[in-house]
Scaffold this motif. Structure first.
Motif, mmCIF file in Angstrom:
data_model
loop_
_atom_site.group_PDB
_atom_site.id
_atom_site.type_symbol
_atom_site.label_atom_id
_atom_site.label_comp_id
_atom_site.label_asym_id
_atom_site.label_seq_id
_atom_site.Cartn_x
_atom_site.Cartn_y
_atom_site.Cartn_z
ATOM 1 N N ASP A 197 0.855 -1.176 0.000
ATOM 2 C CA ASP A 197 0.000 0.000 0.000
ATOM 3 C C ASP A 197 0.899 1.237 0.000
ATOM 4 O OD1 ASP A 197 -2.852 0.342 0.132
ATOM 5 O OD2 ASP A 197 -2.540 1.422 2.015
ATOM 6 N N ILE A 198 0.721 2.104 -0.958
ATOM 7 C CA ILE A 198 1.520 3.337 -1.026
ATOM 8 C C ILE A 198 0.589 4.509 -0.706
ATOM 9 C CG2 ILE A 198 2.838 4.839 -2.572
ATOM 10 C CD1 ILE A 198 3.612 2.312 -4.156
ATOM 11 N N PRO A 199 0.932 5.288 0.312
ATOM 12 C CA PRO A 199 -0.067 6.254 0.813
ATOM 13 C C PRO A 199 -0.228 7.512 -0.031
ATOM 14 C CG PRO A 199 1.943 6.417 2.089
ATOM 15 C CD PRO A 199 2.162 5.311 1.097
ATOM 16 N N PHE A 200 -0.306 7.374 -1.352
ATOM 17 C CA PHE A 200 -0.596 8.507 -2.240
ATOM 18 C C PHE A 200 -1.608 8.056 -3.272
ATOM 19 C CE2 PHE A 200 3.717 9.128 -0.714
ATOM 20 C CZ PHE A 200 3.609 10.412 -0.162
ATOM 21 N N GLY A 201 -2.591 8.905 -3.514
ATOM 22 C CA GLY A 201 -3.629 8.566 -4.488
ATOM 23 C C GLY A 201 -4.325 9.829 -4.970
ATOM 24 N N GLY A 202 -5.509 9.647 -5.524
ATOM 25 C CA GLY A 202 -6.256 10.756 -6.120
ATOM 26 C C GLY A 202 -6.487 11.913 -5.165
ATOM 27 N N HIS A 203 -6.710 11.602 -3.897
ATOM 28 C CA HIS A 203 -6.910 12.656 -2.899
ATOM 29 C C HIS A 203 -5.693 13.580 -2.828
ATOM 30 C CE1 HIS A 203 -7.342 14.646 0.930
ATOM 31 N NE2 HIS A 203 -6.276 14.033 1.390
ATOM 32 N N HIS A 204 -4.511 13.012 -2.928
ATOM 33 C CA HIS A 204 -3.289 13.821 -2.819
ATOM 34 C C HIS A 204 -3.069 14.666 -4.076
ATOM 35 C CE1 HIS A 204 -3.002 10.379 -0.114
ATOM 36 N NE2 HIS A 204 -2.487 11.263 0.723
ATOM 37 N N THR A 264 -5.574 15.937 -5.700
ATOM 38 C CA THR A 264 -6.526 17.035 -5.473
ATOM 39 C C THR A 264 -5.945 18.044 -4.482
ATOM 40 O OG1 THR A 264 -8.378 15.544 -5.905
ATOM 41 C CG2 THR A 264 -8.895 17.566 -4.730
ATOM 42 N N GLU A 265 -5.306 17.559 -3.423
ATOM 43 C CA GLU A 265 -4.696 18.454 -2.425
ATOM 44 C C GLU A 265 -3.642 19.355 -3.071
ATOM 45 O OE1 GLU A 265 -5.190 19.365 0.495
ATOM 46 O OE2 GLU A 265 -6.469 17.882 1.451
ATOM 47 N N ASP A 266 -2.853 18.813 -3.973
ATOM 48 C CA ASP A 266 -1.840 19.622 -4.664
ATOM 49 C C ASP A 266 -2.498 20.746 -5.458
ATOM 50 O OD1 ASP A 266 0.292 18.176 -3.693
ATOM 51 O OD2 ASP A 266 0.733 17.113 -5.564
ATOM 52 N N ILE A 267 -3.571 20.380 -6.158
ATOM 53 C CA ILE A 267 -4.270 21.388 -6.970
ATOM 54 C C ILE A 267 -4.892 22.447 -6.067
ATOM 55 C CG2 ILE A 267 -6.245 21.763 -8.513
ATOM 56 C CD1 ILE A 267 -5.644 19.010 -9.729
ATOM 57 N N ARG A 268 -5.441 21.983 -4.956
ATOM 58 C CA ARG A 268 -6.053 22.921 -4.021
ATOM 59 C C ARG A 268 -5.024 23.946 -3.538
ATOM 60 N NH1 ARG A 268 -9.555 21.709 1.284
ATOM 61 N NH2 ARG A 268 -7.842 20.610 2.256
ATOM 62 N N SER A 269 -3.837 23.495 -3.148
ATOM 63 C CA SER A 269 -2.889 24.469 -2.624
ATOM 64 C C SER A 269 -2.264 25.300 -3.745
ATOM 65 C CB SER A 269 -1.831 23.803 -1.730
ATOM 66 O OG SER A 269 -1.117 22.864 -2.464
ATOM 67 N N LEU A 270 -2.103 24.704 -4.878
ATOM 68 C CA LEU A 270 -1.509 25.433 -6.002
ATOM 69 C C LEU A 270 -2.430 26.535 -6.513
ATOM 70 C CD1 LEU A 270 0.935 25.313 -8.029
ATOM 71 C CD2 LEU A 270 -0.564 23.964 -9.485
ATOM 72 N N ARG A 271 -3.716 26.219 -6.565
ATOM 73 C CA ARG A 271 -4.647 27.165 -7.178
ATOM 74 C C ARG A 271 -5.573 27.831 -6.176
ATOM 75 N NH1 ARG A 271 -4.330 26.323 -12.777
ATOM 76 N NH2 ARG A 271 -6.047 27.753 -13.049
ATOM 77 N N ASN A 272 -5.306 27.574 -4.890
ATOM 78 C CA ASN A 272 -6.112 28.220 -3.861
ATOM 79 C C ASN A 272 -7.603 27.973 -4.011
ATOM 80 O OD1 ASN A 272 -5.441 29.609 -1.605
ATOM 81 N ND2 ASN A 272 -4.358 31.194 -2.802
ATOM 82 N N LEU A 273 -7.954 26.712 -4.149
ATOM 83 C CA LEU A 273 -9.353 26.367 -4.372
ATOM 84 C C LEU A 273 -9.924 25.637 -3.151
ATOM 85 C CD1 LEU A 273 -9.051 24.895 -7.991
ATOM 86 C CD2 LEU A 273 -9.891 27.165 -7.377
ATOM 87 N N GLU A 274 -11.234 25.604 -3.079
ATOM 88 C CA GLU A 274 -11.896 24.717 -2.120
ATOM 89 C C GLU A 274 -11.670 23.279 -2.590
ATOM 90 O OE1 GLU A 274 -13.730 25.575 0.582
ATOM 91 O OE2 GLU A 274 -13.205 27.682 0.219
ATOM 92 N N LYS A 276 7.473 18.244 -2.700
ATOM 93 C CA LYS A 276 7.273 17.211 -3.704
ATOM 94 C C LYS A 276 5.799 17.078 -4.071
ATOM 95 C CE LYS A 276 10.544 14.229 -2.308
ATOM 96 N NZ LYS A 276 10.674 13.278 -1.273
ATOM 97 N N THR A 277 5.513 16.846 -5.332
ATOM 98 C CA THR A 277 4.125 16.624 -5.719
ATOM 99 C C THR A 277 3.750 15.172 -5.394
ATOM 100 O OG1 THR A 277 4.742 15.898 -7.922
ATOM 101 C CG2 THR A 277 4.291 18.252 -7.637
ATOM 102 N N ALA A 278 2.448 14.948 -5.361
ATOM 103 C CA ALA A 278 1.975 13.587 -5.054
ATOM 104 C C ALA A 278 2.490 12.590 -6.074
ATOM 105 C CB ALA A 278 0.452 13.584 -5.011
#
Ligand code: ADP
Ligand code: MG
Length: 353
Positions: A211-218, A220-230, A266-268
């Motif tokens: 199990d590698i603890p990175f997936g679609g949620h991560h 999305t988190e990158d995009i959220r912080s990069l683009r300042n989105l909800e 680092k990005t996801a």
């Protein structure tokens, strides 16, 4: 009437249901459904979604396919997440009566603790009391994980015929539909929302799953912080634009695209690549094998445009979207692009035993 079987995959983010019907002419995927567990703007929870929402998403996939869960016989369900482990273990020869307790000890090494007992299932791959050792495929989960899953199924009205681990379901989707070369190591990377699962299968080689603890949620988190989105906005953005939009917009010249241009940490996808490399090194160290032909990419996040190419370039291994349906009949208009996300459910539906 054709015999119908169902494969149900309850993930960390969405529920997938596949219906197969078989008759003389072959096996057909006669229906499928995917339902997200979270509502559009609800934030993803790494600890797992609210149980009530899981149950209603399961009810909805059945409703969408016009099936009463309590009437559907032949429902095979997969169970996954951090509290489910499948490992090949080498032990001294164990007599049947000492199997359970020795393996419980072994299982504990691979499972995070949640204050409940480990429950086990195992299969002897090779060896007996006369051999120097035994190779055992050990599937384990915790009592807590298993009971809450079974209770959820009960609430919905499903009596599962088989419950099995996700990583085995994915490998089975291959074994039950494709020709297996005895020498080849097959790699499956299933990128879900909470995490990714990398599984190595070879008919005469070590089974290994991690199990590698990175997936679609991560992503999305990158995009959220990069683009300042909800969160919800970022998730929608991801589905519309993928995760390589920055590089595409900048017209990156041959560089592997990624969010790394603006994000200092680092990005996801970079973290994911690093973890895959570590696992490949580990597998090579354990088995001496490094001749990996290709990685099959599955899970909902496999649908991200360009992710297969990115991973292929970074890992220097062919990465292809997983589609084992060439021997199956598909109805007209079947959403073929969803096959990577449906692969676990398909593997469960194909199980006959
Ligand atoms: N078209 C798409 N583009 C990008 N990401 C997607 C797409 N469809 C689903 N996803 C992502 O895939 C993940 C869900 O994949 P899935 O395999 O169903 O996860 P799980 O098994 O953990 O429930 C989510 O993070 C979701 O945002
Ligand atoms: Mg999944």
């Amino acid at each position: 009437m054709a015999k119908r079987t169902y494969g149900l995959d309850v993930g960390s983010h969405s529920v997938k249901l596949v219906e197969l019907s078989g008759d003389k002419t072959g096996v057909k995927i006669s229906n499928c459904a995917v339902k997200e567990i979270y509502s559009a703007d609800q934030e993803f929870n790494l600890e797992g979604p609210p149980p009530r929402q899981v149950a209603s998403a399961v009810k909805e996939v059945f409703r969408e396919m016009k099936i009463h869960p309590w009437r559907a016989r032949n429902v095979n369900a997969s169970i996954g997440g951090p509290y489910v482990s499948v490992q090949q273990v080498r032990t001294i020869p164990l007599a049947p009566e000492e199997m359970e307790s020795s393996l419980a000890f072994e299982a504990r090494k691979h499972l995070p603790l949640d204050e409940s007992e480990a429950i086990l299932d195992f299969q002897i791959l090779s060896g007996d009391m006369e051999s120097s050792h035994m190779e055992i495929l050990l599937t384990a989960t915790t009592q807590k994980t298993f009971s809450s899953f079974v209770n959820m199924m009960k609430e919905v009205g499903i009596k599962p015929r088989i419950i099995d681990a996700e990583s085995l379901a994915l490998v089975n989707s291959y074994l039950l539909t494709q020709k297996v070369e005895p020498e080849e190591i097959y790699l499956f990377l299933e990128i879900g929302a909470r995490s990714s699962k990398l599984t190595f299968y070879g008919s005469t080689d070590l089974f290994f799953s991690r199990d590698i603890p990175f997936g679609g949620h991560h992503f999305t988190e990158d995009i959220r912080s990069l683009r300042n989105l909800e969160y919800g906005e970022a998730d929608r953005f991801k589905k519309e634009n993928g995760i390589f939009f920055e590089a595409a917009a900048a017209g990156a010249n041959g560089q592997p695209p990624g969010l790394s241009i603006k994000v200092a940490r680092k990005t996801a996808q970079q973290s994911l690549v690093e973890e895959i490399r570590r696992s490949l090194r580990y597998y090579t160290k354990e088995t001496g094998r490094r001749d990996f032909q290709r990685i099959f990419l599955a899970g909902g996040s496999a649908l991200i445009a360009g992710l297969d190419t990115y991973l292929g370039q970074e890992l220097e291994i062919t990465v292809e979207l997983y589609d084992p349906t060439d021997q199956l009949q598909l109805p007209v208009g079947f959403p073929r692009q969803l096959v990577p996300q449906l692969a676990v459910a398909l593997g469960m539906a194909l199980r006959q035993d």
